[in-house]
Design an enzyme around this catalytic site. Sequence first.
Site, short mmCIF file in Angstrom:
data_model
loop_
_atom_site.label_atom_id
_atom_site.label_comp_id
_atom_site.label_asym_id
_atom_site.label_seq_id
_atom_site.Cartn_x
_atom_site.Cartn_y
_atom_site.Cartn_z
N ASP A 26 0.86 -1.18 0.00
CA ASP A 26 0.00 0.00 0.00
C ASP A 26 0.90 1.24 0.00
O ASP A 26 2.07 1.16 0.40
CB ASP A 26 -0.89 -0.02 1.25
CG ASP A 26 -1.75 1.22 1.35
OD1 ASP A 26 -2.36 1.58 0.33
OD2 ASP A 26 -1.79 1.82 2.44
N ASP B 253 -1.61 -0.59 6.16
CA ASP B 253 -1.84 -0.03 7.48
C ASP B 253 -3.30 0.24 7.79
O ASP B 253 -3.63 0.56 8.93
CB ASP B 253 -1.04 1.26 7.64
CG ASP B 253 -1.57 2.37 6.74
OD1 ASP B 253 -2.18 2.06 5.70
OD2 ASP B 253 -1.37 3.56 7.07
N ASP C 214 -6.75 -2.33 3.62
CA ASP C 214 -5.70 -3.30 3.30
C ASP C 214 -5.96 -4.67 3.92
O ASP C 214 -5.31 -5.65 3.55
CB ASP C 214 -4.34 -2.80 3.79
CG ASP C 214 -3.95 -1.47 3.19
OD1 ASP C 214 -4.11 -1.32 1.96
OD2 ASP C 214 -3.52 -0.58 3.94
#
Length: 991
Positions: free
Chosen positions: A383, A643, A647
């Site tokens: 990410d 985080d 995700d």
Amino acid sequence: MSANENEKERGPDEIQVEPSTPVEEPKRKREYKDFGHEKEEATHAKVDMATIELTAEDLYDKEKVDLETIVIDDVFKLLQCTEEGLPSAEADRRLELFGPNKLESEEQNPLLQFLSFMWNPLSWVMEAAALVAIALSNGQGMPPDWPDFVGIVLLLFINSAIGFYEERNAGNAVKALMESLAPKAKVRRDGSWKEIESSILVPGDMVAFKIGDIVPADCRLTEAINVSIDQAALTGESLPITKKAGDQCFSGSTCKQGEAEGVVISTGANTFFGRAASLVGQDDDTTGHLQKILAQIGTFCLVTIGTFVLAEIFCLYAGFRYQYRRGLDNILVLLIGGIPIAMPTVLSVTLAVGAQQLAKYKAIVTRITAIEELAGVTILCSDKTGTLTTNKLTIDRNTVKCYGPFSAEDVILLAAYASRTENQDAIDLATVTALGDPARARAGITLLDFKPFNPVDKRTEITYREESSGKLKRVTKGMTGIIIELCTRNKTEDLENRLEADVEEYASRGLRALAVAFEEVDGNDFEAEGNGFELIGLLSIFDPPRDDTKQTIDDAQALGVKVKMVTGDQLAIAKETGRRLGMGDHMYPAKVLKDGPAPGSKHVNLDHMIMDADGFAGVFPEHKYEIVKRLQGLGHLCAMTGDGANDAPALSRANVGIAVEGATDAARGAADIVLTEPGLSTIVHAIRQSRIIFQRMRNYSIYACAVTIRIVVCFAILAFAYKLDFPPFMILVVALLNDGTIMTLSVDRVLPSNTPDSWDLAEIFAYAIAYGLYLSASTIALVCAILETTFFQDKFGVRLSGDVARANDPQLHMIIYLQVAIISQALIFVTRAHGFFFMERPSAALFIAFCLAQLISSIIAAYGDWGFSKVEGISGGWIGIVWVWNIVWFLPLDFVKFAMKATVIKYLRKRHERQLARDVAGGVPLTRTQSRAASINESLYSNRVSFLKRAARKVGFGRVSVHVKPEELQRFSSIQAQKVGQTLARNPSRT
């Protein structure tokens, strides 16, 4: 704009021209790109809203109705509600129809979870051996074989206990997601506002929230006053999003500014947030990577054992006419000695020690088998927001554009003047932070008036007195189009052209433009008009990469791991971040995952495109999940870092999910490894450490398979040739001593590889067969020398218990035990080394454990007069003979290894290379991991056993939760809200 309209705007003085003068072209209206999301225009539901008798086909057809985008009036009609809220009775009725606004998790029965670790073919064989020892052995006047039974059961329970402990301590991702939901909600019921548990919200409820509140459910706003929503944890967007009436807000996002009211359109597991949770753990019943490897190793051992057990049955019973009880002991020897029952235990200890070592690098391992998979990871999907970047907006000092007499430092200082120094929003904070010392934002000036940002004006403004000169000055900063319209001083066509080009350059690089203008005010009236704003500069705002991210990516690529960015942010931002990090800007928007490669492109299919891409932008949780799933389907072991809650599905699906420092509870719960220090540098340490651990496990696997071959082949041949009835208990002693020693491999000294590791089982089995046959020959040769000759008796004056050497002499059994125990353990020094065994120093723990085990084996050989095990102690002369014999046979083992490398292993590797070449020629340039090959029994090695779960549900064990079906997860939409309309149509309100 028409010519007449243009004339009206220009005024009467400008339109009076001489007839001979050519008419000027109307001035082009400039449109400056405000770097934000494109808003979808509200539409009407393409159904008859007068009658809410919608069919399922209508509701699931987003071309007809989509509560995320239809006009708000149609939402109220479809959900049969008003802005006065629902009556309590109707809300209670809907709560029964649609369920609570919370995420359900499945509680697993602890007993069944413990038993599941005994549910695999390796354990079945040992369980069968235990039954043979306790039940079938009770015959012909002989009691049950209690020693073997107790030893086998002890091994089984130790293995299951370790696995059970690990499983129970793993984080519960769905629980963490549930706890992230707002516990309370302000709702309008019976015409009045009240505070209730958010879990009892229903579609159609009117809710309200303000700054600092968490949005309790997916809703459409009916009223919004200066609202800004932070949904970075859900969508990955760096900036808080301004919301207005009619916009949708996601459950779990945070209100950063303003206050709002809205109507709930979806709740619980069917919200945007809930669908992320439903993807987490969706593949709980699938087999883990390490279990697949164990399955294939187990299959190899089972086939080997099964072959020789059948041979013994035919030979001993049909050929030698053995009695029922005598033949069982020979079969037990093969079962107990051949099955590497302690393999899961030894590997678990190795992984557990590795987890402790990773903790030194501030990495917490929540699923220890992920360490083994991390060693083989070939692709790292990451990410962007909060992972590769800091998730803190920053002014890029290197790209400041100056248009007036001010320098870049002056522009930043004046922009900081026009920012709040307390109660700041993200842009004000970034501007003031760019000064280095926030105190400079008010140093040397006296604040007279300040206008904060609002969604209408889209700018901030300060009027201040400069203390050094006493002059009144005014600065404004904000959206480019708004600021340039305010400017009246020194504004030329060239300036506007330059500004437009600069803004477009920023937009192409994913940078948000912030214009700054300045004017002076005559006199002492701070409310008076100034001498006209002049554009003095343009600032670029971006979410900067972490300081160590670029080095981390470089290190990962040097280790053979390809890094791909997968972000919910916009494509231009993703490309700019990729360029800054040196990972490439060859990225695609999320829509290609649905549409596939464009006709005529260089990509033959979507899989080829995913492999070629440096990253994807604008992705939702299910897109990240799909990317990881496709990469896994191509044979890659995939790691995912993140985080946020958006995700969590991909973190759960990936072979190794890594939650970075500062991650949400949802991400930490779904991840296998949780980093507790900022940045990604820990990942490189974890990869190197995992490859060290992998080498230890590979060394043990070769050893375990070799021992299986040596036990099964050796004792089967001895039974066929000499009718040797070796006591099963002594094989159990060998297994216990071997495994006790081998557990010290968890701290052995090995070097990590520079490329991703993979379980090349063909090589492992080839080495195992060679070593196993060689060691079998060493034992068979010793027995032949004792039984067929009198060499040892004549040279060294040793004797057996009988006058004549016989195959089933108790002392011969002890000699065989000692020879097998010593040389079997010594094999580990050969399997752990790539060259000569003495060239790679083992750990002190392994060496000491080996010496201790050999001391114990020698003591047992000297004093083990155990009648129940058919062995007797042997003299020191025999012990010395066995030691010398083993040393003589051990020394050539390295040459066996070198011979295998030069012949069989070389052939296997060339064959693998040819297969890769064929793949590349076929248009799929992939490095396939052989470890993902299917195994017949692999599903039986899963820690969570589907069979046991189904059985538990039938008899009432555990609580069964309702999960969203995979086919409903293909895209995130307001299907729950559509279901609401359908259900309400079937169950019209009685009020």
